[in-house]
Design a protein around this motif. Structure first.
Motif, PDB file in Angstrom:
ATOM      1  N   THR A   1       4.294  10.247  -9.206  1.00  0.00           N
ATOM      2  CA  THR A   1       3.601  10.527 -10.462  1.00  0.00           C
ATOM      3  C   THR A   1       2.957  11.914 -10.437  1.00  0.00           C
ATOM      4  O   THR A   1       3.010  12.693 -11.406  1.00  0.00           O
ATOM      5  CB  THR A   1       2.509   9.450 -10.721  1.00  0.00           C
ATOM      6  N   LYS A   2       2.331  12.143  -9.211  1.00  0.00           N
ATOM      7  CA  LYS A   2       1.659  13.447  -9.049  1.00  0.00           C
ATOM      8  C   LYS A   2       2.673  14.577  -9.205  1.00  0.00           C
ATOM      9  O   LYS A   2       2.432  15.596  -9.889  1.00  0.00           O
ATOM     10  CB  LYS A   2       1.008  13.507  -7.663  1.00  0.00           C
ATOM     11  N   THR A   3       3.844  14.419  -8.523  1.00  0.00           N
ATOM     12  CA  THR A   3       4.886  15.453  -8.547  1.00  0.00           C
ATOM     13  C   THR A   3       5.374  15.696  -9.990  1.00  0.00           C
ATOM     14  O   THR A   3       5.542  16.841 -10.421  1.00  0.00           O
ATOM     15  CB  THR A   3       6.108  15.015  -7.684  1.00  0.00           C
ATOM     16  N   ILE A   4       5.624  14.601 -10.678  1.00  0.00           N
ATOM     17  CA  ILE A   4       6.100  14.711 -12.065  1.00  0.00           C
ATOM     18  C   ILE A   4       5.080  15.476 -12.912  1.00  0.00           C
ATOM     19  O   ILE A   4       5.391  16.352 -13.697  1.00  0.00           O
ATOM     20  CB  ILE A   4       6.374  13.307 -12.665  1.00  0.00           C
ATOM     21  N   ALA A   5       3.869  15.073 -12.655  1.00  0.00           N
ATOM     22  CA  ALA A   5       2.804  15.708 -13.433  1.00  0.00           C
ATOM     23  C   ALA A   5       2.729  17.199 -13.085  1.00  0.00           C
ATOM     24  O   ALA A   5       2.541  18.054 -13.964  1.00  0.00           O
ATOM     25  CB  ALA A   5       1.493  15.020 -13.119  1.00  0.00           C
TER      26      ALA A   5
ATOM     27  N   LEU B   1       2.345   6.828  -6.405  1.00  0.00           N
ATOM     28  CA  LEU B   1       1.286   7.786  -6.809  1.00  0.00           C
ATOM     29  C   LEU B   1       1.754   9.225  -6.604  1.00  0.00           C
ATOM     30  O   LEU B   1       1.559  10.118  -7.457  1.00  0.00           O
ATOM     31  CB  LEU B   1       0.026   7.484  -5.988  1.00  0.00           C
ATOM     32  N   ASN B   2       2.399   9.400  -5.391  1.00  0.00           N
ATOM     33  CA  ASN B   2       2.903  10.759  -5.070  1.00  0.00           C
ATOM     34  C   ASN B   2       3.946  11.220  -6.113  1.00  0.00           C
ATOM     35  O   ASN B   2       3.915  12.366  -6.577  1.00  0.00           O
ATOM     36  CB  ASN B   2       3.558  10.769  -3.682  1.00  0.00           C
TER      37      ASN B   2
ATOM     38  N   VAL C   1       0.853  -1.210   0.000  1.00  0.00           N
ATOM     39  CA  VAL C   1       0.000   0.000   0.000  1.00  0.00           C
ATOM     40  C   VAL C   1       0.873   1.238   0.000  1.00  0.00           C
ATOM     41  O   VAL C   1       0.672   2.212  -0.769  1.00  0.00           O
ATOM     42  CB  VAL C   1      -0.954   0.001   1.223  1.00  0.00           C
ATOM     43  N   LYS C   2       1.909   1.167   0.949  1.00  0.00           N
ATOM     44  CA  LYS C   2       2.809   2.332   1.062  1.00  0.00           C
ATOM     45  C   LYS C   2       3.500   2.604  -0.288  1.00  0.00           C
ATOM     46  O   LYS C   2       3.614   3.737  -0.759  1.00  0.00           O
ATOM     47  CB  LYS C   2       3.878   2.069   2.126  1.00  0.00           C
ATOM     48  N   LYS C   3       3.972   1.479  -0.902  1.00  0.00           N
ATOM     49  CA  LYS C   3       4.706   1.596  -2.164  1.00  0.00           C
ATOM     50  C   LYS C   3       3.816   2.247  -3.236  1.00  0.00           C
ATOM     51  O   LYS C   3       4.209   3.194  -3.929  1.00  0.00           O
ATOM     52  CB  LYS C   3       5.150   0.197  -2.609  1.00  0.00           C
TER      53      LYS C   3
END
Ligand SMILES: Nc1ncnc2c1ncn2[C@@H]1O[C@H](COP(=O)(O)OP(=O)(O)OP(=O)(O)O)[C@@H](O)[C@H]1O
Length: 892
Positions: A888-892, A885-886, A878-880
């Motif tokens: 990906t969000k940052t990159i985006a 996700l985080n 879950v943590k991974k």
């Protein structure tokens, strides 16, 4: 033609009448013996009738019926008031069937075949004719019995002649009374009547004495034969009890209700009690009834023959014909009585059977009182007792009803109908005086009118009294015949029961079994060998198809396996309780080699050494035997004394040594203290009595009347002193200190061993028995289950030190190291027999136990760890995914 017949009759009148009497008498006698068969149908009719009437039988206490119904635990009981018919028919079925279906089974083909197939011990059904021979043979083969019967018969004949003489004297006495001839009256009374009384009373007393002696003799003879057979070998009494007691049924199954099923159930319920009744009550009833049979049979027969002959010879005309007519009336009315006579044979058998069932339940409660009390099973037991009692009462009610009608008819016919006919017969010469003198010359009659009148008056009075007396005797004799019929049928019922029991014993006599088994069984005191022996229960359950193993003296065998796999069954075959069966496979030969079974085998008067000894889990403790007899069982005191050259001290020393080894020497001390306590109680009682006697004597001297409870106190002195030496009652005060008590008294003490000793002590005492006999082989069937582990070790060790080969069933691994062979049953019909290395096996067992405990400890820990890991893994995932996700969000 008629004139010819009449003249022929007149010429041969006496002979014709005598022959007719005898023919009539024998026809009546034949009916007495042959009545049973006719009455069976009547009895069934009666039973059917009473079945209908008893349906509404309210004579039973309601609590019994309610209790039975409310319990609802009796199998098959409908528990419904309206459904009484089912219950009635069930009870009826039980009642109609004879006590024991052994007999009825032997008559019904298919059942016999089925039963015989199931039980190979059951031999061919015995023909009925053979049964009747058994009791008769015993009596006829005994000289004493025959002499007693013969003497009884002679005395009965003498008594009958004396009675006839008394009847004539009675007539003379009354005649002289009527004529006021007092000197003649006194002369007859004192000179003849009273004198006759001396031999008459002597003969009566002698007949009574001989009858009782005869009863005791027959009782002794039959008891001896049956008991000898019953206890002829260790197999017979076991097989008899087992063959009647095998089964699970406790109460009849109501719904399927077939007669046979009910019979079987009755047989099973009654078995133990039935055997007890056969060996006690039935023998007593049979011997008592047989001993009075001659009296009942011969007396009325003689009375009838002699009385009717005397009446025939009577001076009164036509008295002979009148008596014959009376006989015909009796015969006719007797035939009517037969129609309503119940079958006393079957009634006797049924009653005995139901009584046995009731008693059996009582003794069951008595035997298992502790277990039932702990389980609080009194309600269930009460329901069972009530149900059995209900059946008994139901039957008794029917019996009473059936007998009441018969008794009523019997009383009316015997007392009043025959009595009236007799009186009419006696009155003929009085009312028809003219007729009796028709043959006399009329001229002579006119000349001697006054003299003849006087003479006739005398003759008629004396004749009337004599005839009346004779007719009364004859009538009561016929009444006795009717009674006799009842007794003969009852006797037949008891003898049928005894014959059935005898047949059962014959079927289970050991020689038959051994004959059959001789080819398969061999004896060797140093070897036990099973070669292709199947283990099959009496119920034909195959436990092991083919068992083979061999054990020599000096080896020790351990038998293990799950419950019910056949461990004890093996011992039963080894002990000769169950038969050895031939294996199914014709290519394999069955053979059993075993040590001689009996402990009491004697060759040329010398007791052989004991070769095999059995110790069960629950030891047998013979109550009412002495402590010494308990240890030496089954040896007798004679054998004990023979072994120790009549030296009690030497023997007791040996016994003490054995007891000490088993730490049972406390029992000796315990017995001694019990003796002391008992003796002091006796001393106190005798002291009390002597004081009371003194005060009574004083009171007597003073003329006082003493009222006290001395009778009760006297009863106390009857307590046996159990061999304790006590001093005289005079110096009761000093008796306790002066009396001698020794170890021998402790061994002579009698106690209720099975109740007073704990199971552990009983098991140790049983082991003491084995040490005393020192057999070559000992079968120990969980016989140390209630003994402490240390003592158990000691017991096994001593046994081996004595050189006894052990064959044991024990669940505790601590005893394994005493054995070097292992027989292991798997409970599915298979087995393994190997040499046994207890150390290796124990090590393996220990390893296994260690591994098991390790697994037990570790598995939950590892299970927990695994769960934690799974949780951790899931949370990591879950943590991974969240961090990804985080990212990906940052990159985006
Ligand atoms: N008298 C008997 N008649 C018919 N079957 C019997 C009889 N005695 C025992 N059996 C049956 O034989 C089977 C084996 O009984 P057995 O007493 O030999 O078992 P076991 O191995 O000694 O068991 P346990 O360890 O519980 O004593 C059981 O199913 C039992 O119901």
């Amino acid at each position: 033609m008629t004139a010819n017949v009449l003249s022929f009759y007149r010429r041969h009148r006496l002979r014709i009448l005598k022959t007719s009497y005898i023919l009539l008498l024998f026809t009546t006698l034949y009916n007495v013996n042959g009545g049973g068969s006719n009455t069976t149908a009547n009895d069934r009719k009666d039973n059917k009738k009473s079945q209908v009437t008893d349906k509404n039988d309210k004579t039973l206490p309601s609590y019994q019926r309610n209790k039975i119904k409310n319990s609802g635990r009796i199998e098959g009981y409908s528990g419904n008031e309206d459904n009484d018919e089912g219950e009635e028919s069930d009870v009826q079925a039980l009642i109609i069937s004879p006590k024991n279906d052994r007999l009825s089974k032997s008559r019904s083909g298919s059942n016999v075949e089925q039963e015989d197939k199931k039980n190979p011990n059951v031999s061919e059904p015995t023909p009925k004719r053979r049964r009747t021979d058994f009791l008769l043979k015993i009596i006829l083969n005994d000289k004493k019995c025959l002499i007693l019967f013969f003497t009884q018969a002679i005395l009965l004949i003498i008594r009958t002649f004396l009675s006839l003489h008394v009847a004539t004297l009675d007539g003379k006495l009354v005649s002289s009374l009527v004529k006021a001839q007092y000197p003649k009256f006194l002369k007859i009374l004192l000179g003849q009547w009273m004198v006759l009384g001396i031999p008459a009373s002597f003969i009566n007393a002698l007949i009574n004495y001989l009858t009782k002696l005869c009863s005791v003799t027959i009782n002794r003879l039959i008891s001896k034969v049956l008991l000898d057979k019953y206890l002829s070998s260790h197999h017979t009494f076991y097989a008899v009890a087992a063959s009647t007691g095998v089964g699970t049924g406790t109460t009849p199954n109501k719904k399927d209700g077939s007669d046979d099923d009910n019979n079987n159930t009755t047989q099973r319920i009654n078995s133990v009690s039935e055997i007890q009744d056969n060996l006690t009550k039935d023998i007593y009833t049979f011997s008592t009834n047989t001993s009075i049979l001659l009296n009942q049979l011969l007396k009325p027969m003689l009375d009838l023959i002699l009385c009717s002959f005397k009446l025939l010879m009577s001076s009164t005309n036509n008295m002979g014909e009148g008596t014959l007519a009376l006989g015909l009336i009796v015969y006719g009315s007797n035939s009517i009585l037969k129609l309503i006579q119940p079958n006393f044979t079957s009634l006797t058998m049924k009653r005995a059977s139901l009584e046995s069932a009731f008693r059996s339940l009582h003794s069951n409660i008595h035997t298992h009182s502790e277990e039932i009390a702990l389980l609080k099973g009194q309600d269930r037991e009460l329901a069972n007792l009530d149900f059995t009692f209900y059946k008994l009462v139901l039957f008794l009610n029917r019996e009473i009803k059936a007998k009441a009608l018969y008794d009523l008819a019997t009383t009316f016919i015997i007392k009043y109908t025959w009595g009236a006919a007799g009186l009419v017969l006696c009155s003929i010469p009085i009312f028809f005086k003219g007729d009796t003198t028709t043959n006399l010359d009329e001229e002579l009659l006119i000349e001697d009118n006054s003299n003849r009148d006087k003479q006739d008056e005398h003759d008629i009075t004396a004749d009337f009294i004599t005839n009346r007396r004779l007719l009364l005797t004859a009538s009561s004799s016929i009444g006795r015949f009717v009674e006799l019929k009842k007794n003969v049928q009852q006797l037949r019922g008891v003898s049928l029961r005894l014959n059935e029991f005898n047949d059962l014993l014959d079927r289970n006599l050991n020689p038959q079994l051994e004959e059959k088994d001789t080819s398969m069984i061999e004896y060797n005191n140093s070897l036990i060998k099973f070669e292709n022996v199947p283990l099959i229960t009496p119920a034909n359950q195959v436990l092991v198809k083919n068992l083979s193993f061999e054990l020599k003296h000096g080896d020790h065998l351990l038998i293990i396996g799950p419950n019910g796999c056949g461990k004890s069954s093996l011992f039963r075959i080894l002990g000769g309780l169950w038969p050895v069966r031939q294996i199914d496979d014709p290519n394999l030969k069955t053979k059993l080699i075993l040590p001689k079974r009996s402990l009491n085998d004697e060759t040329n008067g010398n007791k052989q050494e004991c070769s095999i000894f059995y110790l069960p889990q629950k030891p047998y403790m013979g109550n009412r035997s002495t402590f010494r007899e308990q240890i030496i069982y089954p040896d007798t005191m004679e054998q004990f004394l023979q072994r120790f050259n009549n030296d009690y001290e030497k023997g007791d020393k040996e016994l003490t040594k054995i007891l000490e080894a088993l730490e049972l020497d406390d029992l000796i001390a315990e017995n001694l203290s019990l003796i002391l306590a008992q003796r002091s109680m006796n001393d106190q009682t005798s002291k009390k009595i002597s004081i009371q006697e003194q005060s009574q004597a004083q009171a007597k001297n003073q003329g006082e009347k003493i009222e006290g409870d001395d009778v009760d106190d006297r009863d106390l002195i009857m307590v046996p002193s159990n061999g304790v030496e006590t001093s005289s009652a005079d110096d009761a005060e000093t008796s306790s200190s002066s009396s001698i008590i020794n170890v021998r008294d402790a061994f002579d003490l009698r106690r209720n061993w099975s109740d007073e000793l704990s199971i552990g002590v009983q098991q140790r005492l049983a082991m003491a028995r084995m040490y005393y006999h020192r057999p070559k082989f000992a079968v120990l069937d969980e016989c140390t289950s209630a003994v402490s582990p240390e003592m158990e070790q000691k017991m096994y060790k001593i046994s081996q030190d004595f050189g006894i080969s052990l064959i044991s069933v024990c669940h505790r691994t601590s005893l394994w190291h005493f054995h070097n062979y292992l027989l292991r049953f798997d409970g599915k019909g298979g087995y393994q027999f190997n040499k046994f290395d207890p150390v290796k096996r124990l090590k393996e067992e220990e390893k296994l136990t260690e591994l098991n405990s390790l697994l037990d400890q570790q598995v939950p820990v590892w299970k927990k760890k695994l769960t934690d890991l799974k949780i951790a893994r899931r949370s990591n995932l879950v943590k991974k995914s969240q961090s990804e996700l985080n990212v990906t969000k940052t990159i985006a």
